[in-house]
Design an enzyme around this catalytic site. Structure first.
Site, PDB file in Angstrom:
ATOM      1  N   ASP A  59      49.806  46.190  30.381  1.00 37.70           N
ATOM      2  CA  ASP A  59      50.543  45.837  29.170  1.00 37.70           C
ATOM      3  C   ASP A  59      50.795  47.018  28.243  1.00 37.70           C
ATOM      4  O   ASP A  59      51.716  46.985  27.430  1.00 37.70           O
ATOM      5  CB  ASP A  59      49.778  44.770  28.384  1.00 37.70           C
ATOM      6  CG  ASP A  59      48.460  45.310  27.835  1.00 37.70           C
ATOM      7  OD1 ASP A  59      48.341  45.473  26.603  1.00 37.70           O
ATOM      8  OD2 ASP A  59      47.538  45.569  28.626  1.00 37.70           O
ATOM      9  N   THR A  91      44.450  45.499  23.596  1.00 36.76           N
ATOM     10  CA  THR A  91      43.519  45.875  24.658  1.00 36.76           C
ATOM     11  C   THR A  91      42.976  44.602  25.278  1.00 36.76           C
ATOM     12  O   THR A  91      43.013  43.536  24.677  1.00 36.76           O
ATOM     13  CB  THR A  91      42.377  46.743  24.107  1.00 36.76           C
ATOM     14  OG1 THR A  91      41.462  47.045  25.164  1.00 36.76           O
ATOM     15  CG2 THR A  91      41.611  46.047  22.994  1.00 36.76           C
ATOM     16  N   GLY A  92      42.468  44.729  26.500  1.00 39.79           N
ATOM     17  CA  GLY A  92      41.951  43.560  27.188  1.00 39.79           C
ATOM     18  C   GLY A  92      42.573  43.414  28.557  1.00 39.79           C
ATOM     19  O   GLY A  92      42.895  44.412  29.209  1.00 39.79           O
ATOM     20  N   ARG A 120      50.341  49.519  40.065  1.00 43.07           N
ATOM     21  CA  ARG A 120      50.214  48.451  39.070  1.00 43.07           C
ATOM     22  C   ARG A 120      50.383  49.027  37.667  1.00 43.07           C
ATOM     23  O   ARG A 120      49.844  50.066  37.327  1.00 43.07           O
ATOM     24  CB  ARG A 120      48.851  47.773  39.203  1.00 43.07           C
ATOM     25  CG  ARG A 120      48.578  46.661  38.180  1.00 43.07           C
ATOM     26  CD  ARG A 120      47.744  47.169  37.014  1.00 43.07           C
ATOM     27  NE  ARG A 120      47.412  46.103  36.063  1.00 43.07           N
ATOM     28  CZ  ARG A 120      46.784  46.310  34.907  1.00 43.07           C
ATOM     29  NH1 ARG A 120      46.422  47.532  34.562  1.00 43.07           N
ATOM     30  NH2 ARG A 120      46.535  45.308  34.095  1.00 43.07           N
ATOM     31  N   VAL A 121      51.167  48.362  36.844  1.00 39.27           N
ATOM     32  CA  VAL A 121      51.378  48.773  35.451  1.00 39.27           C
ATOM     33  C   VAL A 121      50.906  47.638  34.551  1.00 39.27           C
ATOM     34  O   VAL A 121      51.252  46.473  34.779  1.00 39.27           O
ATOM     35  CB  VAL A 121      52.863  49.095  35.178  1.00 39.27           C
ATOM     36  CG1 VAL A 121      53.094  49.382  33.696  1.00 39.27           C
ATOM     37  CG2 VAL A 121      53.298  50.305  36.014  1.00 39.27           C
ATOM     38  N   THR A 177      41.266  50.113  27.409  1.00 41.66           N
ATOM     39  CA  THR A 177      42.417  50.759  26.810  1.00 41.66           C
ATOM     40  C   THR A 177      41.981  51.453  25.534  1.00 41.66           C
ATOM     41  O   THR A 177      40.967  51.085  24.953  1.00 41.66           O
ATOM     42  CB  THR A 177      43.473  49.678  26.457  1.00 41.66           C
ATOM     43  OG1 THR A 177      43.777  48.931  27.630  1.00 41.66           O
ATOM     44  CG2 THR A 177      44.750  50.270  25.905  1.00 41.66           C
TER      45      THR A 177
END
Length: 321
Positions: free
Chosen positions: A204, A224-225, A201-202, A173
């Site tokens: 965070d 991020t992650g 797929r969405v 991200t």
């Protein structure tokens, strides 16, 4: 001089120094420096935090070494899909998009949603039609696909991902937070998702409070992650809540959010946060987070590895004597 500041990230992943060559490191550092300058220039001219985070993220979205827009990871079908969100800490207005294709700058589409739409989040073809209606630039699918991401996708299809893992920005991200001269905060996050994710797929990033949050009362946050864990932990909002309700400092709140529910929510986590004085905190459990920071009249800071720390400017050192 009025204070202002901007900070950015290009993702956090568990990677060893031996897995990234010097050329790739330099590409990351150069890309971070370019994005930092893009956002800083907006603030230095008196621009808004909202415009600054958009400018910084636009720069990262154009750069194929980062996993956002151009350079995005490929889905199971070998396609690119993007998520993004932007939030104004002054008004609490938000704009977010999910599972969009073709849009050159997903963060700019999110900003148009914030400015011109009655809704907060648009997804799929509805978001793409909104981009068309607002004359945002579109690109053909091949514009977004890089050889690196194509190889990672092929490895997944052939069940060779462990053997030939491509380190760096495979499931990551980009994001930015800023404080402008008027004391307003903003946050922006954009992603190309996970390699081999399901269509639709969405993650965070477009979930307000999950991967993105800003409120002038306390802070602006971009995460991020591993998106599913970040969503379940509502980590961006947790940083805000620990500052506002528990009285934690920015760094303490960020560090606690990194460790929150660690027994139930495993995976890579990185959090970029900024408070309403322009202080910044970087928290990550990976040892590697592409990041940068610059405050008014200070030198820019760009780093990748955990061992690299922000140096206090000479002016501040003098004041502390």
């Amino acid at each position: 001089m009025k204070k202002f500041a901007i900070a950015i990230h290009g993702g956090a992943e568990t990677i060893k120094p031996s897995e990234i060559d010097k050329k790739k490191e330099e590409e990351y550092r150069r890309g971070l420096a370019d994005a930092l300058k893009a956002g800083y220039d907006v603030l230095e001219k008196g621009g808004s935090a909202l415009d600054a985070v958009e400018a910084a993220v636009n720069s990262l979205e154009r750069n194929p070494v980062f996993n956002a827009a151009r350079g995005a990871s490929l889905t199971q079908r070998g396609e690119t899909e993007f998520d993004a969100a932007i939030m104004d800490g002054n008004t609490l207005r938000v704009g977010a998009v999910g599972a969009v294709r073709y849009v050159q700058h997903p963060i700019s589409l999110a900003k148009v949603v914030l400015q011109k739409c009655d809704h907060c989040l648009l997804v799929g073809t509805g978001a793409e039609e909104f981009a068309l209606a607002n004359n945002l630039p579109l690109k053909a699918p091949e514009y977004f696909v890089t050889p690196e991401k194509k190889e990672a996708w092929l490895d997944k299809q052939q069940e060779r991902a462990v053997k030939k893992r491509q380190p760096g920005s495979m499931s990551d991200t980009v994001g930015a937070v800023a404080l402008d001269m008027n004391g307003n905060l903003a946050a922006a996050t954009s992603t190309g998702g996970l390699t081999d994710q399901l269509k639709g797929r969405v993650g965070d990033s477009p979930i307000i409070g999950g991967g993105t949050f800003a409120n002038n009362e306390a802070c602006a946050v971009s995460c991020t992650g591993e998106g599913e864990a970040i969503m379940r932990g509502v980590l961006a909002h947790e940083v805000y809540a620990m500052m506002k309700y528990a009285g934690n400092s920015l760094q303490a709140a960020t560090d606690k959010a990194i460790e929150l529910h660690a027994d139930k929510l495993q995976g890579d986590r990185g959090i970029l946060s900024m408070d309403n004085t322009g202080k910044v905190a970087f928290g990550f459990n990976t040892g590697f987070m592409k990041r940068g920071y610059q405050a008014a009249d200070e030198e820019p800071f760009v780093a990748l590895w955990e061992s690299e720390k922000i140096r206090k400017p000479a002016k501040l050192k003098e004041m502390e004597k």
